[in-house]
Design an enzyme around this catalytic site. Structure first.
Site, PDB file in Angstrom:
ATOM      1  N   VAL A   1     -12.759  -1.902  35.439  1.00 59.27           N
ATOM      2  CA  VAL A   1     -13.203  -3.103  36.243  1.00 59.27           C
ATOM      3  C   VAL A   1     -13.532  -2.969  37.673  1.00 59.27           C
ATOM      4  O   VAL A   1     -14.673  -3.209  37.909  1.00 59.27           O
ATOM      5  CB  VAL A   1     -11.993  -4.224  36.239  1.00 59.27           C
ATOM      6  CG1 VAL A   1     -12.680  -5.375  36.951  1.00 59.27           C
ATOM      7  CG2 VAL A   1     -11.466  -4.453  34.861  1.00 59.27           C
TER       8      VAL A   1
ATOM      9  N   LYS B   1      -3.560  -9.498  35.951  1.00 60.12           N
ATOM     10  CA  LYS B   1      -2.828 -10.524  35.398  1.00 60.12           C
ATOM     11  C   LYS B   1      -1.239 -10.431  35.692  1.00 60.12           C
ATOM     12  O   LYS B   1      -0.666 -11.382  35.810  1.00 60.12           O
ATOM     13  CB  LYS B   1      -3.189 -10.722  34.152  1.00 60.12           C
ATOM     14  CG  LYS B   1      -2.952  -9.678  33.162  1.00 60.12           C
ATOM     15  CD  LYS B   1      -4.155  -9.302  32.337  1.00 60.12           C
ATOM     16  CE  LYS B   1      -4.206  -7.744  32.140  1.00 60.12           C
ATOM     17  NZ  LYS B   1      -5.038  -7.343  30.897  1.00 60.12           N
TER      18      LYS B   1
ATOM     19  N   ILE C   1     -15.033 -15.123  30.980  1.00 61.37           N
ATOM     20  CA  ILE C   1     -15.158 -16.344  30.720  1.00 61.37           C
ATOM     21  C   ILE C   1     -14.734 -17.238  32.234  1.00 61.37           C
ATOM     22  O   ILE C   1     -13.585 -17.009  32.446  1.00 61.37           O
ATOM     23  CB  ILE C   1     -14.126 -16.919  29.561  1.00 61.37           C
ATOM     24  CG1 ILE C   1     -14.495 -15.905  28.446  1.00 61.37           C
ATOM     25  CG2 ILE C   1     -14.404 -18.338  29.182  1.00 61.37           C
ATOM     26  CD1 ILE C   1     -13.315 -16.275  27.287  1.00 61.37           C
TER      27      ILE C   1
ATOM     28  N   GLY D   1     -11.168   1.806  21.199  1.00 63.21           N
ATOM     29  CA  GLY D   1     -10.928   1.656  22.542  1.00 63.21           C
ATOM     30  C   GLY D   1     -10.471   0.067  23.071  1.00 63.21           C
ATOM     31  O   GLY D   1     -10.477   0.164  24.176  1.00 63.21           O
TER      32      GLY D   1
ATOM     33  N   ASP E   1       0.687  -9.522  27.282  1.00 64.59           N
ATOM     34  CA  ASP E   1      -0.656  -9.766  27.959  1.00 64.59           C
ATOM     35  C   ASP E   1      -0.914 -11.290  27.699  1.00 64.59           C
ATOM     36  O   ASP E   1      -1.375 -11.720  28.884  1.00 64.59           O
ATOM     37  CB  ASP E   1      -1.486  -8.749  27.403  1.00 64.59           C
ATOM     38  CG  ASP E   1      -2.783  -9.108  27.844  1.00 64.59           C
ATOM     39  OD1 ASP E   1      -3.123  -8.281  29.179  1.00 64.59           O
ATOM     40  OD2 ASP E   1      -3.889  -9.638  27.282  1.00 64.59           O
TER      41      ASP E   1
ATOM     42  N   LYS F   1      -0.970 -14.521  30.897  1.00 65.99           N
ATOM     43  CA  LYS F   1      -2.391 -15.191  30.902  1.00 65.99           C
ATOM     44  C   LYS F   1      -2.125 -16.653  30.990  1.00 65.99           C
ATOM     45  O   LYS F   1      -2.536 -17.393  31.411  1.00 65.99           O
ATOM     46  CB  LYS F   1      -3.528 -14.658  30.054  1.00 65.99           C
ATOM     47  CG  LYS F   1      -4.061 -13.419  30.160  1.00 65.99           C
ATOM     48  CD  LYS F   1      -4.915 -12.724  29.257  1.00 65.99           C
ATOM     49  CE  LYS F   1      -5.467 -11.513  29.497  1.00 65.99           C
ATOM     50  NZ  LYS F   1      -5.938 -10.791  28.434  1.00 65.99           N
TER      51      LYS F   1
HETATM   52  N1  HSE Z   1      -5.755  -5.518  26.571  1.00 63.55           N
HETATM   53  C1  HSE Z   1      -6.418  -6.934  27.000  1.00 63.55           C
HETATM   54  C2  HSE Z   1      -7.058  -7.623  25.779  1.00 63.55           C
HETATM   55  C3  HSE Z   1      -7.652  -6.591  28.114  1.00 63.55           C
HETATM   56  O1  HSE Z   1      -7.038  -6.955  24.821  1.00 63.55           O
HETATM   57  O2  HSE Z   1      -7.528  -8.794  25.800  1.00 63.55           O
HETATM   58  C4  HSE Z   1      -8.039  -7.833  28.849  1.00 63.55           C
HETATM   59  O3  HSE Z   1      -6.969  -8.464  29.640  1.00 63.55           O
END
Ligand code: HSE
Length: 443
Positions: free
Chosen positions: A48, A136, A167, A218, A232, A236
């Site tokens: 990023v 995050k 987004i 990847g 994750d 969010k």
């Molecule tokens: N590992 C996260 C995903 C990357 O697969 O959405 C983006 O936050």
């Protein structure tokens, strides 16, 4: 080239307007175009961070033309060496080169993780630098503290890129939908798990094979736990619910289940009932004022807008009392999409250079999050057992639609809506084997 630098917060308003006016006048007189360039530092030159540096280099003239913001990367912090990078002259390993450089007005944090990101971001805010983060974990854990620090120092702490990659989600919720009472949010907020579920749904690929493919392409990390087990997505939804409902929702308060136990049998039976299975991160404001927040695999009706979100794409459905349902959809990860969100925030800092924009949420309070087991849900259930055992479960739950798989001695059905703990109590009475129980959404 001579550059005239804004020194915000060190002058009074009168001095500032006089100063800027004088700078601008001299600039015009001497024909200097860049009278108000805003210097940016990037911390973390990974996917990023390097995307941000490249975007600013490539699109700086377009950004200036579109928004008036004249942006320039002055420093990049990373502990690694990048001798072949065109940005090599800007690289430093010493955070103090950014912290103590008064010319740098905006710091982009794309390091990820809590440490040292939290320390570095706090110190930048205390030095009255605006901070833009894509991290995050940092925002979900420390968002309230950092927003407070930003407020105390009259600077912005913005994090559009922390949810949904490219987004726009944070700004629409905090600004465009600010005239609504937001009732609920439901999102496909993790690209890796959405890719895996898409492979399972469309091609009937086994979970483990779909995960290996995601790693090969990847998308998934070598250690895919944070994606696959929902951590994750949890971070969010914490950020989105804090923003939508006004108080910090911490990740440890949000019940989180991943997709690693979902089988092709679940996918096939859900299909028979007219559903697909997705990893859904959801948050609702309940009538008792508490927040219901949860990350789990869930059945989504095939006609739902969320059902059509495939591969690594993300989407977030926001239900407002004035707008009804809105779907924000796009690339949830990747260098250029995420860099675009970061740069949007930098431009916002340029627009709100002198006066901090009103943005953020309050600290959490005890009892903010409802116990998910008390909230009524409907469950998709798959049971294995003898005829008598199956009859027992059906008499306990009395579902309307049942699918019988006689080859496997299994039945699957969808329950009525009841508090989840009541349903789980009935399912734990024994005498039959519960193979799966997955929530059914109403999105
Ligand atoms: N590992 C996260 C995903 C990357 O697969 O959405 C983006 O936050």
């Amino acid at each position: 080239m001579l550059q005239l630098i804004s020194k915000k917060n060190r002058l009074t308003d009168g001095q500032k307007s006089f100063g800027y006016g004088a700078f601008a006048a001299i600039g015009v007189f001497l024909n200097f175009e860049r009278v108000n360039v805003m210097k940016v530092a990037v911390m973390g030159f990974g996917v990023v961070g390097s995307g941000v540096a490249e975007l600013l280099k490539k699109n700086a003239p377009v950004i200036k033309e579109n928004t008036g913001a004249d942006l320039e990367v002055k420093r990049i912090l990373d502990i690694r060496d990048f001798p072949d990078s065109e940005f090599a002259p800007l690289l430093t390993k010493d955070f103090c080169d950014i912290e103590n450089d008064d010319e740098i007005e905006v710091v982009v944090e794309t390091m990820g993780g809590l440490n040292p990101a939290f320390d570095f971001v706090s110190r930048c805010l205390k030095k009255k630098k605006h901070v833009v983060s894509s991290n995050k974990e940092l925002v979900a854990q420390k968002g309230f503290e950092l927003l407070k620090l930003a407020e105390e120092n009259n600077v912005n702490f913005l994090f559009e890129a922390s949810v949904g990659g490219g987004i726009p989600i944070i700004r629409p919720i905090s600004r465009c939908l600010a005239g609504n009472r937001i009732d609920s949010i439901a999102g496909i907020l993790n690209g890796t798990t959405n890719f895996i579920m898409t492979k399972m749904i469309m091609e009937r690929t086994e979970f483990s094979d779909a995960l290996s493919l995601a790693q090969k392409l990847g998308y998934a990390e070598k250690d895919p736990t944070a994606d696959v087990e929902g951590l994750d997505a949890c971070r969010k939804i914490c950020i989105l619910s804090s923003l939508a409902f006004g108080r910090h929702v911490y990740p440890n308060e949000v019940h989180t289940e991943g997709i690693s136990k979902i089988t092709l049998d679940d996918v096939e039976d859900a299909d028979r009932f007219g559903y697909v299975i997705k990893l859904i991160a959801q948050a609702k404001k309940l009538e008792n004022g508490k927040i219901y927040a949860l990350v789990s695999p869930a059945l989504v009706k095939k006609e739902s807008m969320l059902a059509g979100v495939s591969d690594v794409f993300n989407a977030c459905l926001v239900r407002g009392d004035m707008t009804g349902d809105i779907l924000l959809y796009g690339k949830g990860a990747g260098a250029s999409a995420t860099a675009s969100a970061v740069v949007g925030d930098i431009i916002d800092c340029a627009d709100n250079r002198e006066k901090r924009k009103v943005f953020g949420w309050k600290e959490s309070v005890p009892g903010l999050i409802e116990d998910y087991r008390k909230v009524p849900v409907s469950l998709f259930v798959r049971i294995e057992g003898s005829k008598a055992e199956k009859e027992k479960v059906l008499s306990l739950l009395n579902p309307e639609k049942i699918f019988e798989n006689s080859e496997k001695n299994e039945i699957s059905f969808i329950t009525d809506t009841e508090p989840e703990e009541e349903l789980q109590k009935k399912l734990s009475l024994g005498g039959f084997k519960v193979l799966s129980s997955i929530r059914v959404t109403d999105y």
